[in-house]
Design a protein around this motif. Sequence first.
Motif, PDB file in Angstrom:
ATOM      1  N   TYR A  74       0.873  -1.184   0.000  1.00  0.00           N
ATOM      2  CA  TYR A  74       0.000   0.000   0.000  1.00  0.00           C
ATOM      3  C   TYR A  74       0.906   1.229   0.000  1.00  0.00           C
ATOM      4  O   TYR A  74       1.911   1.269   0.725  1.00  0.00           O
ATOM      5  CB  TYR A  74      -0.894   0.033   1.236  1.00  0.00           C
ATOM      6  CG  TYR A  74      -1.910  -1.082   1.307  1.00  0.00           C
ATOM      7  CD1 TYR A  74      -3.159  -0.954   0.722  1.00  0.00           C
ATOM      8  CD2 TYR A  74      -1.610  -2.267   1.961  1.00  0.00           C
ATOM      9  CE1 TYR A  74      -4.100  -1.972   0.787  1.00  0.00           C
ATOM     10  CE2 TYR A  74      -2.536  -3.296   2.040  1.00  0.00           C
ATOM     11  CZ  TYR A  74      -3.773  -3.143   1.450  1.00  0.00           C
ATOM     12  OH  TYR A  74      -4.695  -4.160   1.522  1.00  0.00           O
ATOM     13  N   LYS A  83      -2.553   0.508  -4.403  1.00  0.00           N
ATOM     14  CA  LYS A  83      -2.322  -0.864  -3.953  1.00  0.00           C
ATOM     15  C   LYS A  83      -1.632  -1.656  -5.057  1.00  0.00           C
ATOM     16  O   LYS A  83      -1.948  -1.531  -6.234  1.00  0.00           O
ATOM     17  CB  LYS A  83      -3.662  -1.518  -3.602  1.00  0.00           C
ATOM     18  CG  LYS A  83      -3.604  -2.978  -3.214  1.00  0.00           C
ATOM     19  CD  LYS A  83      -5.022  -3.487  -2.933  1.00  0.00           C
ATOM     20  CE  LYS A  83      -5.058  -4.957  -2.602  1.00  0.00           C
ATOM     21  NZ  LYS A  83      -6.448  -5.421  -2.346  1.00  0.00           N
ATOM     22  N   TYR A  95      -8.073   4.642  -3.143  1.00  0.00           N
ATOM     23  CA  TYR A  95      -8.698   5.731  -2.385  1.00  0.00           C
ATOM     24  C   TYR A  95      -8.276   7.038  -3.025  1.00  0.00           C
ATOM     25  O   TYR A  95      -7.093   7.265  -3.273  1.00  0.00           O
ATOM     26  CB  TYR A  95      -8.277   5.715  -0.923  1.00  0.00           C
ATOM     27  CG  TYR A  95      -8.819   6.891  -0.131  1.00  0.00           C
ATOM     28  CD1 TYR A  95     -10.111   6.875   0.374  1.00  0.00           C
ATOM     29  CD2 TYR A  95      -8.036   8.026   0.086  1.00  0.00           C
ATOM     30  CE1 TYR A  95     -10.613   7.960   1.078  1.00  0.00           C
ATOM     31  CE2 TYR A  95      -8.527   9.114   0.793  1.00  0.00           C
ATOM     32  CZ  TYR A  95      -9.817   9.079   1.289  1.00  0.00           C
ATOM     33  OH  TYR A  95     -10.312  10.155   1.980  1.00  0.00           O
ATOM     34  N   SER A 133      -9.907   2.368   6.686  1.00  0.00           N
ATOM     35  CA  SER A 133     -10.601   1.243   6.068  1.00  0.00           C
ATOM     36  C   SER A 133     -10.636   0.097   7.060  1.00  0.00           C
ATOM     37  O   SER A 133      -9.665  -0.136   7.782  1.00  0.00           O
ATOM     38  CB  SER A 133      -9.889   0.800   4.790  1.00  0.00           C
ATOM     39  OG  SER A 133     -10.476  -0.391   4.276  1.00  0.00           O
ATOM     40  N   GLY A 137      -8.888  -1.967   2.514  1.00  0.00           N
ATOM     41  CA  GLY A 137      -8.833  -0.964   1.460  1.00  0.00           C
ATOM     42  C   GLY A 137      -9.923  -1.062   0.418  1.00  0.00           C
ATOM     43  O   GLY A 137      -9.924  -0.299  -0.553  1.00  0.00           O
ATOM     44  N   TRP A 140     -13.579   2.859   2.241  1.00  0.00           N
ATOM     45  CA  TRP A 140     -12.899   3.828   3.094  1.00  0.00           C
ATOM     46  C   TRP A 140     -13.898   4.776   3.729  1.00  0.00           C
ATOM     47  O   TRP A 140     -14.926   5.103   3.136  1.00  0.00           O
ATOM     48  CB  TRP A 140     -11.891   4.647   2.286  1.00  0.00           C
ATOM     49  CG  TRP A 140     -10.777   3.825   1.721  1.00  0.00           C
ATOM     50  CD1 TRP A 140     -10.773   3.132   0.544  1.00  0.00           C
ATOM     51  CD2 TRP A 140      -9.505   3.580   2.324  1.00  0.00           C
ATOM     52  NE1 TRP A 140      -9.588   2.480   0.363  1.00  0.00           N
ATOM     53  CE2 TRP A 140      -8.776   2.743   1.435  1.00  0.00           C
ATOM     54  CE3 TRP A 140      -8.897   3.996   3.511  1.00  0.00           C
ATOM     55  CZ2 TRP A 140      -7.481   2.313   1.710  1.00  0.00           C
ATOM     56  CZ3 TRP A 140      -7.605   3.580   3.782  1.00  0.00           C
ATOM     57  CH2 TRP A 140      -6.921   2.739   2.884  1.00  0.00           C
TER      58      TRP A 140
END
Length: 272
Positions: A74, A83, A95, A133, A137, A140
């Motif tokens: 991440y 990611k 995100y 999160s 992930g 979020w």
Amino acid sequence: MHLGPNKQVHDFVVWNGQTLLAGTSITDSDTVSIYKTTDGGAHWKPYQQNFGTTEQNNLLYFVTKHPQNDKLLYARGDFNVAKSEDAGESWTSIYGSWEGYGEGQFLTIYPSDSDIIWGGGATATFAPHIFKSNDGGVNWTYIDQFYNEAEGTCYDALIHPTDSKQVIVGMGGAVSSANIIRRSQDGGLSWQTVYSGMYTRTAGAKCRQPGNRLCQRAQPVFFARSTDFGQTWQTIDFPDTASMTWWLPQETVMRYLYLGTNKGVFSYTFAE
């Protein structure tokens, strides 16, 4: 190639003594901010892959490995989280967006439950920005209680080692009211200011000692210490130092805190 003197390293991950991935600054027209070495740093090769989309949005500020899966990474961009499931060979924004602007400061994965991830920094308008999160992930939650705080940046988050609902966030900014530490005991639904007057570059580190000891670095000449996860604090003054970093050895039982400064290296011994 070698990483030159103008390449500031923001963060890196280590798979073994030979293989590392580093996120760096960029200069002039350079568009590469990620490099990889497989020979312990003797030679580096550009490894940007598809991290970012433009010259302004391709910086990797912070990167961390999944505690149980070395290939799962991440990373923080300017205002997003990306990611990689293949050790950095490819990236997907999970995100925010690559085109977003802001100041990415940290990602924290909870070791006891790696589905819990916290991230933060500041928006493009210098408002504190923090999010979390609970499912690794996939989804979020933006913590909007920080947005109305004084102009500042969320620099780091520390999660209680046995209770993921307890979180401490360190903040700092140009105005004195932004220099605070905030604590939540309900997973981020509500917050209390537990320390003020400290420009907080890092939320702290848990010293591996009985009593749940927590240490907080200060900007110039002191640090604050808590033994009850931020409820109460004690300030520890050090000699006339203009800058300070720290190092916590990873023994099972922690007794010493080492601080590197521009006036030498100092140590603090915790009482039994």
